[in-house]
Design a protein around this motif. Sequence first.
Motif, PDB file in Angstrom:
ATOM      1  N   ALA A 161      50.388  13.127  64.692  1.00 50.36           N
ATOM      2  CA  ALA A 161      50.207  13.970  63.510  1.00 50.36           C
ATOM      3  C   ALA A 161      51.233  15.098  63.455  1.00 50.36           C
ATOM      4  CB  ALA A 161      48.794  14.553  63.505  1.00 50.36           C
ATOM      5  N   LEU A 162      52.354  14.918  64.162  1.00 47.99           N
ATOM      6  CA  LEU A 162      53.409  15.928  64.207  1.00 47.99           C
ATOM      7  C   LEU A 162      54.732  15.299  63.767  1.00 47.99           C
ATOM      8  CD1 LEU A 162      53.524  18.941  65.027  1.00 47.99           C
ATOM      9  CD2 LEU A 162      54.222  18.209  67.310  1.00 47.99           C
ATOM     10  N   PRO A 163      54.824  14.834  62.534  1.00 46.28           N
ATOM     11  CA  PRO A 163      56.069  14.190  62.083  1.00 46.28           C
ATOM     12  C   PRO A 163      57.245  15.156  62.161  1.00 46.28           C
ATOM     13  CG  PRO A 163      54.639  14.719  60.211  1.00 46.28           C
ATOM     14  CD  PRO A 163      53.821  14.938  61.454  1.00 46.28           C
ATOM     15  N   GLY A 164      58.371  14.630  62.603  1.00 43.38           N
ATOM     16  CA  GLY A 164      59.558  15.459  62.758  1.00 43.38           C
ATOM     17  C   GLY A 164      59.774  15.951  64.167  1.00 43.38           C
ATOM     18  N   GLY A 177      55.890  18.398  60.529  1.00 40.19           N
ATOM     19  CA  GLY A 177      54.714  18.703  61.342  1.00 40.19           C
ATOM     20  C   GLY A 177      54.695  20.103  61.910  1.00 40.19           C
ATOM     21  N   SER A 178      55.872  20.660  62.157  1.00 39.56           N
ATOM     22  CA  SER A 178      55.948  22.037  62.656  1.00 39.56           C
ATOM     23  C   SER A 178      56.431  23.002  61.588  1.00 39.56           C
ATOM     24  CB  SER A 178      56.886  22.113  63.877  1.00 39.56           C
ATOM     25  OG  SER A 178      58.197  21.694  63.535  1.00 39.56           O
ATOM     26  N   GLY A 179      56.832  22.476  60.419  1.00 40.20           N
ATOM     27  CA  GLY A 179      57.264  23.338  59.325  1.00 40.20           C
ATOM     28  C   GLY A 179      58.620  23.973  59.543  1.00 40.20           C
ATOM     29  N   ARG A 180      59.553  23.241  60.153  1.00 36.25           N
ATOM     30  CA  ARG A 180      60.888  23.788  60.452  1.00 36.25           C
ATOM     31  C   ARG A 180      61.967  22.961  59.748  1.00 36.25           C
ATOM     32  NH1 ARG A 180      59.060  28.519  62.988  1.00 36.25           N
ATOM     33  NH2 ARG A 180      57.771  27.986  64.791  1.00 36.25           N
ATOM     34  N   LEU A 181      62.845  23.643  59.045  1.00 37.82           N
ATOM     35  CA  LEU A 181      63.988  23.003  58.389  1.00 37.82           C
ATOM     36  C   LEU A 181      65.270  23.519  59.030  1.00 37.82           C
ATOM     37  CD1 LEU A 181      65.399  21.447  56.009  1.00 37.82           C
ATOM     38  CD2 LEU A 181      65.228  23.590  54.717  1.00 37.82           C
ATOM     39  N   PHE A 182      66.189  22.602  59.355  1.00 36.26           N
ATOM     40  CA  PHE A 182      67.512  22.959  59.867  1.00 36.26           C
ATOM     41  C   PHE A 182      68.563  22.314  58.975  1.00 36.26           C
ATOM     42  CE2 PHE A 182      64.648  22.250  63.538  1.00 36.26           C
ATOM     43  CZ  PHE A 182      64.513  23.564  63.955  1.00 36.26           C
ATOM     44  N   ALA A 183      69.651  23.027  58.738  1.00 36.67           N
ATOM     45  CA  ALA A 183      70.736  22.468  57.931  1.00 36.67           C
ATOM     46  C   ALA A 183      72.053  23.117  58.339  1.00 36.67           C
ATOM     47  CB  ALA A 183      70.472  22.688  56.441  1.00 36.67           C
ATOM     48  N   ARG A 184      73.151  22.425  58.083  1.00 38.27           N
ATOM     49  CA  ARG A 184      74.488  22.931  58.425  1.00 38.27           C
ATOM     50  C   ARG A 184      75.495  22.383  57.424  1.00 38.27           C
ATOM     51  NH1 ARG A 184      75.010  21.684  64.276  1.00 38.27           N
ATOM     52  NH2 ARG A 184      72.750  21.658  64.202  1.00 38.27           N
ATOM     53  N   GLY A 215      55.125  26.266  57.447  1.00 36.47           N
ATOM     54  CA  GLY A 215      54.268  25.193  57.931  1.00 36.47           C
ATOM     55  C   GLY A 215      53.059  25.738  58.656  1.00 36.47           C
ATOM     56  N   PRO A 216      52.556  25.014  59.661  1.00 38.15           N
ATOM     57  CA  PRO A 216      51.369  25.460  60.384  1.00 38.15           C
ATOM     58  C   PRO A 216      51.675  26.656  61.288  1.00 38.15           C
ATOM     59  CG  PRO A 216      51.742  23.097  60.650  1.00 38.15           C
ATOM     60  CD  PRO A 216      52.992  23.675  60.080  1.00 38.15           C
ATOM     61  N   MET A 264      56.191  23.479  52.436  1.00 40.24           N
ATOM     62  CA  MET A 264      57.606  23.477  52.072  1.00 40.24           C
ATOM     63  C   MET A 264      57.984  22.138  51.453  1.00 40.24           C
ATOM     64  SD  MET A 264      61.077  23.716  54.473  1.00 40.24           S
ATOM     65  CE  MET A 264      60.354  24.860  55.641  1.00 40.24           C
ATOM     66  N   THR A 265      58.836  22.181  50.441  1.00 43.80           N
ATOM     67  CA  THR A 265      59.461  20.969  49.897  1.00 43.80           C
ATOM     68  C   THR A 265      60.964  21.145  49.981  1.00 43.80           C
ATOM     69  OG1 THR A 265      59.399  21.856  47.646  1.00 43.80           O
ATOM     70  CG2 THR A 265      57.549  20.478  48.347  1.00 43.80           C
ATOM     71  N   VAL A 266      61.689  20.052  50.226  1.00 43.96           N
ATOM     72  CA  VAL A 266      63.137  20.103  50.437  1.00 43.96           C
ATOM     73  C   VAL A 266      63.807  19.061  49.564  1.00 43.96           C
ATOM     74  CG1 VAL A 266      64.989  19.940  52.143  1.00 43.96           C
ATOM     75  CG2 VAL A 266      62.744  20.813  52.836  1.00 43.96           C
ATOM     76  N   THR A 267      64.858  19.465  48.845  1.00 42.69           N
ATOM     77  CA  THR A 267      65.668  18.548  48.043  1.00 42.69           C
ATOM     78  C   THR A 267      67.141  18.904  48.218  1.00 42.69           C
ATOM     79  OG1 THR A 267      65.523  19.965  46.077  1.00 42.69           O
ATOM     80  CG2 THR A 267      63.854  18.230  46.321  1.00 42.69           C
ATOM     81  N   ARG A 268      68.026  17.977  47.812  1.00 36.71           N
ATOM     82  CA  ARG A 268      69.467  18.244  47.891  1.00 36.71           C
ATOM     83  C   ARG A 268      70.138  17.696  46.637  1.00 36.71           C
ATOM     84  NH1 ARG A 268      73.485  19.506  51.631  1.00 36.71           N
ATOM     85  NH2 ARG A 268      72.206  19.408  53.506  1.00 36.71           N
TER      86      ARG A 268
END
Length: 568
Positions: free
Chosen positions: A219-222, A357-364, A379-380, A442-446
């Motif tokens: 239950a922890l996707p990502g 699952g942890s509510g973390r987004l990373f990008a570069r 997230g949670p 959170m929702t993420v799009t590009r």
Amino acid sequence: MRPAHPPVSPRLLPALVLVPLLLAAAPAPAAIGLDLAAIDTRSAAYRRYQAWVDAAVAGRPDYGFSASDAAYLYRLSEDDRYCTLAVRLVDEQVTAAEQAIAEGRRPAVAGDSYLEAGPMIGALALTFDWCASVTDEAQRTRWRTYAERTLTNIWQPAAAQWGERPFAWTGWGTDNPGNNYYYSFLEATMTWALASDSAPWLDRLRTRLLPALTAYAGALPGGGSREGTGYGTAQMRLFALYRLWRDSTGEDLAAANTHLADTIRFWVHATVPTWTQFAPLGDQARTSVPEIYDYHRRLMLEARALAKDDASRDLASWWLQHIAVKRMAHGFNYRYDLLRAGSGGHAPAALDYFAEGSGRLFARTGWNRDAAWIAFTAGPYVESHAHQDQGAFLLFRDGWLAVTENIWTRSGIQQGTEVHNVLRFVRNGATVAQREGTTSRMTVTRDGAGGTLHATADLTPAYGGQAAVRSWERRLDFAADGTVTVGDRYAVADGTRAIFQVNVPERPVIDGREVRAGALRLRVLAPARVSVTAHDWHGVDADEFRSGWRIDIEGEGGEYRVELATGR
């Protein structure tokens, strides 16, 4: 040759209180079946590890040396000297425990809510199993009694006792498979269950403890950990237990869900472009500055050893080749460099990664070392080592530009919203805290391949229905050139202030609506009227806050829009 050990006083054995159903009269057959066939005993890593253990055999053990290290090398070399040392060290542990119990005290294994039970009982179990030929029956009975009592106390905290004396404790972490304590308790239970071939403990593992663990991980996707990236490195121990269980029973816990493969990707994306540091999420108790360390290397080595698909293994190898830590820096971690790091691999095609699952987004902006990199949280918020950082962002390019003030603290455990890059809500002079046990979204799009990344978060839940904060939504736009635009819409109760804050490592220079802090350029786009001030953290508490500044932007109207550029 059997090692000498101190005679046991007859009054000490009853003091441990046996659990009759879990005891057997004869030594159990060897059951810890770690597969060591892939270890290269001609490698430089092996020679370094052997030299470290040999120093302990010669009476010069280094910090953190354990009987496990000696037993492990015996398994690889079949040199009896290593078992002799392992048996002596375990017997010293048990003798010290017996003495403490006789004096009406708890033994060391119960310290800090049994946090070290895993490595302590794990060392005993490995030695009990692998070095059985240099132990005697009286010794094994004492060890068995001590191990059984430890496990019974862990899983029955209200009824815990040592000798005839009750020593109830809180049971912290025993019902939470996402907690680092759980991994320690699981290590103690699994290693002893396998070493002693205990049907009751093996049954408990199969019917209760391991199903709870795999359900949680599923239950922890990502991937990653809801404890953050500090305490989250304890998953190196979790993955080691997966390997132990697979090799000993043939049951592959890692295959039950995607968490392990996802965690490989989590750490690849959570590492900043210079390969020296990582996203500082949650408590950073070992050291507040989030530098890549032995533990991160071990976590990836353990994950790679279990990965089922070539893509995950190659990605792990690629990361291990690039990070600053090319081999373990400290002796007590040398053993893990015997795991194969592999070669080859390549950078991911994706420039962003959302661990839902942890509510973390990373990008570069790219996989080059001078790329811009961001992290964003929504997230949670459910773990005690997590922070009040819902809605917070981090920005890195050739160094930290905007980051939690926590990394410049002495303790590394400053959790409040004041130290994170969020909206700070203040009512009647007091900061309104985010509440544990809540989940933001959170929702993420590009905008197409290589276009602007958009992340939108509903952060209202983080305040748990407190009247002061009626709503808060934050949108983060990350452009291909590394520019970040942060937009907030919020509603608060009368008498509540909303302050847009950014923590920076260098002293800000304020020019109206624009601020320069080192290579960071900040510009306030909305609202039309704001006040911008700088807060010197060192002046608050010079002992705790070693450096760092915070930019505070305050206006009215229920909206903020701020642009952050990397100075390029």
